[in-house]
Design a protein around this motif. Structure first.
Motif, PDB file in Angstrom:
ATOM      1  N   ARG A 231       5.745   2.691   3.994  1.00  0.00           N
ATOM      2  CA  ARG A 231       5.184   1.392   3.590  1.00  0.00           C
ATOM      3  C   ARG A 231       4.190   1.539   2.436  1.00  0.00           C
ATOM      4  NH1 ARG A 231       4.177  -2.680   8.674  1.00  0.00           N
ATOM      5  NH2 ARG A 231       6.197  -2.389   9.698  1.00  0.00           N
ATOM      6  N   ILE A 232       3.393   2.595   2.477  1.00  0.00           N
ATOM      7  CA  ILE A 232       2.455   2.818   1.376  1.00  0.00           C
ATOM      8  C   ILE A 232       3.219   3.028   0.074  1.00  0.00           C
ATOM      9  CG2 ILE A 232       0.701   4.354   0.439  1.00  0.00           C
ATOM     10  CD1 ILE A 232      -0.175   4.951   3.278  1.00  0.00           C
ATOM     11  N   ARG A 233       4.246   3.886   0.128  1.00  0.00           N
ATOM     12  CA  ARG A 233       5.028   4.178  -1.066  1.00  0.00           C
ATOM     13  C   ARG A 233       5.709   2.916  -1.598  1.00  0.00           C
ATOM     14  NH1 ARG A 233       4.606   6.886  -5.169  1.00  0.00           N
ATOM     15  NH2 ARG A 233       4.502   4.704  -5.729  1.00  0.00           N
ATOM     16  N   ASP A 234       6.255   2.089  -0.695  1.00  0.00           N
ATOM     17  CA  ASP A 234       6.949   0.871  -1.123  1.00  0.00           C
ATOM     18  C   ASP A 234       5.988  -0.196  -1.639  1.00  0.00           C
ATOM     19  OD1 ASP A 234       9.290   2.083  -0.363  1.00  0.00           O
ATOM     20  OD2 ASP A 234       9.484   1.000   1.538  1.00  0.00           O
ATOM     21  N   ALA A 235       4.749  -0.174  -1.156  1.00  0.00           N
ATOM     22  CA  ALA A 235       3.795  -1.212  -1.551  1.00  0.00           C
ATOM     23  C   ALA A 235       3.212  -0.964  -2.935  1.00  0.00           C
ATOM     24  CB  ALA A 235       2.666  -1.305  -0.526  1.00  0.00           C
ATOM     25  N   LEU A 236       3.297   0.257  -3.427  1.00  0.00           N
ATOM     26  CA  LEU A 236       2.676   0.604  -4.710  1.00  0.00           C
ATOM     27  C   LEU A 236       3.738   0.796  -5.791  1.00  0.00           C
ATOM     28  CD1 LEU A 236       0.005   3.123  -3.398  1.00  0.00           C
ATOM     29  CD2 LEU A 236      -0.405   0.804  -4.239  1.00  0.00           C
ATOM     30  N   PRO A 237       3.398   0.563  -7.038  1.00  0.00           N
ATOM     31  CA  PRO A 237       4.365   0.766  -8.123  1.00  0.00           C
ATOM     32  C   PRO A 237       4.825   2.220  -8.198  1.00  0.00           C
ATOM     33  CG  PRO A 237       2.434  -0.456  -8.888  1.00  0.00           C
ATOM     34  CD  PRO A 237       2.106   0.054  -7.513  1.00  0.00           C
ATOM     35  N   PRO A 238       6.042   2.451  -8.717  1.00  0.00           N
ATOM     36  CA  PRO A 238       6.546   3.831  -8.831  1.00  0.00           C
ATOM     37  C   PRO A 238       5.644   4.742  -9.657  1.00  0.00           C
ATOM     38  CG  PRO A 238       8.311   2.233  -9.193  1.00  0.00           C
ATOM     39  CD  PRO A 238       7.028   1.461  -9.160  1.00  0.00           C
ATOM     40  N   SER A 239       4.872   4.163 -10.574  1.00  0.00           N
ATOM     41  CA  SER A 239       4.010   4.987 -11.427  1.00  0.00           C
ATOM     42  C   SER A 239       2.802   5.545 -10.690  1.00  0.00           C
ATOM     43  CB  SER A 239       3.512   4.152 -12.612  1.00  0.00           C
ATOM     44  OG  SER A 239       2.781   3.016 -12.149  1.00  0.00           O
ATOM     45  N   VAL A 240       2.517   5.028  -9.506  1.00  0.00           N
ATOM     46  CA  VAL A 240       1.376   5.512  -8.722  1.00  0.00           C
ATOM     47  C   VAL A 240       1.809   6.750  -7.938  1.00  0.00           C
ATOM     48  CG1 VAL A 240      -0.269   4.981  -6.887  1.00  0.00           C
ATOM     49  CG2 VAL A 240       0.346   3.227  -8.561  1.00  0.00           C
ATOM     50  N   PHE A 241       1.062   7.819  -8.070  1.00  0.00           N
ATOM     51  CA  PHE A 241       1.378   9.077  -7.389  1.00  0.00           C
ATOM     52  C   PHE A 241       0.703   9.073  -6.013  1.00  0.00           C
ATOM     53  CE2 PHE A 241       0.816  13.637  -6.494  1.00  0.00           C
ATOM     54  CZ  PHE A 241       2.114  14.085  -6.718  1.00  0.00           C
ATOM     55  N   VAL A 242       1.513   9.040  -4.958  1.00  0.00           N
ATOM     56  CA  VAL A 242       1.012   8.930  -3.585  1.00  0.00           C
ATOM     57  C   VAL A 242       1.216  10.248  -2.864  1.00  0.00           C
ATOM     58  CG1 VAL A 242       1.217   7.709  -1.382  1.00  0.00           C
ATOM     59  CG2 VAL A 242       1.532   6.475  -3.535  1.00  0.00           C
ATOM     60  N   GLU A 261     -10.793  -4.868 -10.455  1.00  0.00           N
ATOM     61  CA  GLU A 261     -10.097  -5.984  -9.817  1.00  0.00           C
ATOM     62  C   GLU A 261      -8.612  -5.670  -9.636  1.00  0.00           C
ATOM     63  OE1 GLU A 261     -13.867  -7.261 -11.384  1.00  0.00           O
ATOM     64  OE2 GLU A 261     -12.166  -6.212 -12.325  1.00  0.00           O
ATOM     65  N   GLU A 262      -8.022  -4.968 -10.608  1.00  0.00           N
ATOM     66  CA  GLU A 262      -6.614  -4.596 -10.497  1.00  0.00           C
ATOM     67  C   GLU A 262      -6.418  -3.564  -9.382  1.00  0.00           C
ATOM     68  OE1 GLU A 262      -4.711  -3.888 -14.409  1.00  0.00           O
ATOM     69  OE2 GLU A 262      -6.619  -4.567 -15.242  1.00  0.00           O
ATOM     70  N   LEU A 263      -7.353  -2.640  -9.244  1.00  0.00           N
ATOM     71  CA  LEU A 263      -7.274  -1.675  -8.146  1.00  0.00           C
ATOM     72  C   LEU A 263      -7.412  -2.375  -6.802  1.00  0.00           C
ATOM     73  CD1 LEU A 263      -9.419   1.254  -9.564  1.00  0.00           C
ATOM     74  CD2 LEU A 263      -6.944   1.196  -9.272  1.00  0.00           C
ATOM     75  N   ALA A 264      -8.271  -3.377  -6.745  1.00  0.00           N
ATOM     76  CA  ALA A 264      -8.445  -4.126  -5.503  1.00  0.00           C
ATOM     77  C   ALA A 264      -7.142  -4.815  -5.107  1.00  0.00           C
ATOM     78  CB  ALA A 264      -9.568  -5.153  -5.658  1.00  0.00           C
ATOM     79  N   VAL A 265      -6.380  -5.278  -6.099  1.00  0.00           N
ATOM     80  CA  VAL A 265      -5.084  -5.905  -5.817  1.00  0.00           C
ATOM     81  C   VAL A 265      -4.125  -4.888  -5.212  1.00  0.00           C
ATOM     82  CG1 VAL A 265      -3.048  -6.956  -6.873  1.00  0.00           C
ATOM     83  CG2 VAL A 265      -5.342  -7.702  -7.555  1.00  0.00           C
ATOM     84  N   LEU A 266      -4.099  -3.671  -5.775  1.00  0.00           N
ATOM     85  CA  LEU A 266      -3.222  -2.622  -5.236  1.00  0.00           C
ATOM     86  C   LEU A 266      -3.609  -2.273  -3.798  1.00  0.00           C
ATOM     87  CD1 LEU A 266      -2.841  -0.136  -8.236  1.00  0.00           C
ATOM     88  CD2 LEU A 266      -1.198  -1.831  -7.419  1.00  0.00           C
ATOM     89  N   ALA A 267      -4.915  -2.111  -3.559  1.00  0.00           N
ATOM     90  CA  ALA A 267      -5.372  -1.780  -2.206  1.00  0.00           C
ATOM     91  C   ALA A 267      -5.004  -2.884  -1.226  1.00  0.00           C
ATOM     92  CB  ALA A 267      -6.877  -1.540  -2.206  1.00  0.00           C
ATOM     93  N   ALA A 268      -5.144  -4.133  -1.659  1.00  0.00           N
ATOM     94  CA  ALA A 268      -4.812  -5.261  -0.781  1.00  0.00           C
ATOM     95  C   ALA A 268      -3.327  -5.274  -0.453  1.00  0.00           C
ATOM     96  CB  ALA A 268      -5.225  -6.571  -1.439  1.00  0.00           C
ATOM     97  N   ARG A 269      -2.481  -4.874  -1.405  1.00  0.00           N
ATOM     98  CA  ARG A 269      -1.034  -4.820  -1.137  1.00  0.00           C
ATOM     99  C   ARG A 269      -0.727  -3.816  -0.033  1.00  0.00           C
ATOM    100  NH1 ARG A 269       1.696  -4.309  -7.021  1.00  0.00           N
ATOM    101  NH2 ARG A 269       3.490  -3.701  -5.724  1.00  0.00           N
ATOM    102  N   VAL A 270      -1.396  -2.675  -0.083  1.00  0.00           N
ATOM    103  CA  VAL A 270      -1.199  -1.670   0.968  1.00  0.00           C
ATOM    104  C   VAL A 270      -1.689  -2.204   2.308  1.00  0.00           C
ATOM    105  CG1 VAL A 270      -1.879   0.615   1.778  1.00  0.00           C
ATOM    106  CG2 VAL A 270      -1.325   0.268  -0.633  1.00  0.00           C
ATOM    107  N   GLN A 271      -2.853  -2.821   2.326  1.00  0.00           N
ATOM    108  CA  GLN A 271      -3.411  -3.326   3.577  1.00  0.00           C
ATOM    109  C   GLN A 271      -2.538  -4.417   4.176  1.00  0.00           C
ATOM    110  OE1 GLN A 271      -7.277  -4.169   1.896  1.00  0.00           O
ATOM    111  NE2 GLN A 271      -8.228  -2.470   2.996  1.00  0.00           N
ATOM    112  N   ARG A 272      -1.957  -5.274   3.326  1.00  0.00           N
ATOM    113  CA  ARG A 272      -1.047  -6.306   3.837  1.00  0.00           C
ATOM    114  C   ARG A 272       0.222  -5.680   4.405  1.00  0.00           C
ATOM    115  NH1 ARG A 272      -2.589  -9.098  -0.851  1.00  0.00           N
ATOM    116  NH2 ARG A 272      -0.641  -8.500  -1.891  1.00  0.00           N
ATOM    117  N   ALA A 273       0.728  -4.640   3.728  1.00  0.00           N
ATOM    118  CA  ALA A 273       1.944  -3.973   4.214  1.00  0.00           C
ATOM    119  C   ALA A 273       1.723  -3.343   5.579  1.00  0.00           C
ATOM    120  CB  ALA A 273       2.398  -2.916   3.205  1.00  0.00           C
TER     121      ALA A 273
END
Length: 612
Positions: A231-242, A261-273
């Motif tokens: 879920r973490i991998r799917d929630a983040l763009p492919p360019s993000v190294f997880v 603010e953009e990082l906060a959006v990414l973190a929120a996507r993971v938390q929602r997933a």
């Protein structure tokens, strides 16, 4: 011990009857053929044009039938070419070409036969061989061909590949591991520093994952981790190294991250997933994650500093209530330094006599009669002054000091309760909190027994309070220890009920006598807000639960007469809070207890105008 005389191969006295005169009557060439046929290594004889003259069975097993000529007496002291030849398998051609140049006498190569040819050409795809080539010379020293000796090393190569994979990837989730993340981050830092770009690192840790993992068992816990990683991998763009950093900790590297603010959006996507329930073993589990963020070069410009500060920010997110994102700021480093200094002070606080106890009264809800006190630990440090229990008690847990400190608290509280009795005060109960580490102390039961014996306190006057979240960490241990404590004659209270994750299904199986409703519910009873209707419904449900389980119900945090009245009307047994007295030293609380007792007596004889 006798030694046989040493002889050399050229010595005519040296004889090898089995080779020179085989028992079977065969020729030396036949014996040599027998040796080759039984070798584990493959052997091929090739000419300078790369054609196989002969090969042994081990070679044929690796490359398929090579149709070499029989090894007979035509091969004498020197190598002689033969007209019966076969093309060299593609995998061996580089070696035969190397032999043609007399500058290379020996060479070892790894050859992927699957890449060199097809099965029809004599190669099995996916296998690996190690080849050693040695030139074959005539008696005059001229190179006329070569001998190729090789071994199938597919299994060795597979093991090496697996080891290389495990050095870079997490075996459970398939994500890059801590080592590879550090390598990738180090390269990214070098590139970003040269180009004047920024980087961001997110550090994710799952809230109360250990509790879920322990309740599921580690096999299902591993399945949950695999699902989390996906879920973490799917929630983040492919360019993000997880990467999986370890345990239930994951990291993400974002290059050119933009603003916070953009990082906060990414973190929120993971938390929602992660908030969507995970189906597992016929049940479903919801998770939350605390996330720490750090920026390069804003917050740090070295790899270890970045990771340390990202972890620090994540820990701060947990302290702020979990399921949150917290970016690093310099105040965290100062706070961490203070925590470290405070731990050092705590290590010597007991020895220096810096701890002391305050006591808070516990009264009957209906009558107001004081029935006991709760012992509360306090610390006055030479360096930090009077430190809040919310600050220092977690530090004693982390350091393990709480076991020794908890023993001191229990001993001091029981001696104080007995001293009040000997001074003529009406007998009251003394409540003492047990920490998670104390419950796991194998000497806990014997220590409690010893304290009761030394103090002379009636065991029925001692109440040990255990927090709800502690129980599910190890239910088997909890049942065993609580049962042993009950056999001493003491009483047990379940503290802070309603704030943890205890299951009602096993609450009835634990030997509790008292249920303590957390003060957060009490505060919402009469606050005048529209939401207090829901708070009252929860409080009624907790009181009803206590009654159905034949437990005394204690409400903590009672601060007003209105709260006291509501709790009394709804059947609460005991109340505790500032409305009846703040925590105070033993001498001061003695006066408070006497005042409460007098007020109770006055009400008993009808003096309704008596004021506390």
């Amino acid at each position: 011990m006798s030694h046989a005389p040493q002889r050399h191969a050229g010595d005519p006295s040296v004889s090898s009857p089995s080779l020179r005169a085989p028992a079977s009557g065969g020729s030396p060439a036949q014996v040599l053929r027998l040796v080759l046929d039984n070798m584990a290594e493959g052997v091929c004889v090739a000419d300078l044009d790369g054609r196989i003259i002969t090969a042994n069975p081990a070679a044929e097993a690796v490359f398929g039938p090579l149709h070499g000529v029989a090894f007979d007496e035509r091969f004498g002291p020197s190598f002689r070419l033969d007209d019966q030849i076969t093309p060299c398998p593609p995998a061996l051609r580089p070696m035969t070409r190397a032999i043609r140049g007399d500058s290379i006498e020996r060479q070892s190569l790894f050859l992927d036969r699957g890449a060199e040819g097809t099965e029809e050409e004599g190669a099995r795809p996916g296998a690996w061989i190690r080849v050693n080539a040695r030139p074959l010379l005539e008696t005059n020293g001229r190179i006329v061909g070569g001998v190729l000796v090789f071994r199938d090393i597919t299994h060795i190569k597979a093991t090496e590949d697996r080891m290389a994979y495990l050095a870079q990837f997490d075996a459970l989730t398939g994500l890059p591991n801590r080592f590879q993340f550090r390598q990738r981050l180090e390269r990214a830092i070098t590139a970003a520093r040269g180009a004047g770009r920024r980087l961001a690192v997110l550090f994710l840790d799952f809230d109360r994952f250990k509790e879920i993992n322990d309740s599921l068992g580690h096999e299902l816990g591993d399945d949950l981790l695999v699902a989390i990683a996906r879920r973490i991998r799917d929630a983040l763009p492919p360019s993000v190294f997880v990467a999986r950093f370890g345990g239930d900790e994951f990291t993400a590297l974002i290059e050119d991250p933009g603003e916070r603010e953009e990082l906060a959006v990414l973190a929120a996507r993971v938390q929602r997933a992660l908030a969507d329930p995970f189906p597992l073993a016929g049940d479903s589990y919801s998770l939350s994650a605390s996330v720490g963020g750090v920026l390069f070069p804003d917050d740090a410009d070295a790899i270890d500093d970045l990771l340390r500060k990202a972890d620090m920010a994540m820990q701060h997110a947990k302290e702020q209530g979990r399921n949150a994102l917290q970016f690093y700021d310099a105040a965290m480093t100062a706070a961490a330094a203070e925590r470290l200094a405070m731990k050092a002070q705590l290590a010597q606080a007991l020895e220096r006599g810096q701890f002391f106890l305050h006591y808070q009264p516990l009264v009957e809800a209906g009558s107001g009669r004081p029935v006991g006190v709760e012992a509360l630990l306090r610390w006055r440090s030479e360096a930090f002054g009077l430190v809040s229990p919310a600050t220092f008690i977690p530090l004693t847990e982390e350091s393990g000091l709480i076991v020794a400190i908890g023993r001191w608290v229990l001993d001091t509280a029981c001696r104080q309760a007995r001293a009040w009795e000997l001074a003529g005060q009406p007998p009251i109960e003394i409540a003492v909190n047990l920490s998670p580490r104390q419950l796991r102390d194998p000497e806990l039961v014997e220590h409690v027994r010893g304290v009761l014996d030394r103090s002379g306190l009636d065991p029925s006057r001692l109440v040990l309070e255990i927090t709800e979240g502690l129980l599910i960490e190890d239910m088997a241990l909890s049942r065993r220890v609580l049962a042993s404590l009950k056999r001493l004659g003491i009483r047990l209270a379940l503290d802070d009920f309603g704030t943890g994750y205890s299951s009602l299904s096993y609450l009835n199986s634990l030997p509790f006598d008292i249920l303590k409703m957390d003060g957060s519910f009490t505060r919402n009873l009469t606050d005048g807000q529209a939401s207090n209707t829901g708070g009252q419904a929860i409080a009624r449900a907790i009181i009803a639960l206590g009654q159905s389980l034949n437990m005394l119900l204690v409400a903590e945090g009672v601060e007003t007469a209105e709260q006291h009245a509501w709790l009394t009307r709804n059947g609460c047994d005991l109340v505790q809070g500032y409305h009846f007295g703040r925590p105070a030293a033993a001498d001061d609380v003695t006066g408070v207890l006497q005042g409460l007792a007098l007020a109770h007596s006055a009400r008993q004889i009808g003096q309704s105008d008596f004021v506390i």
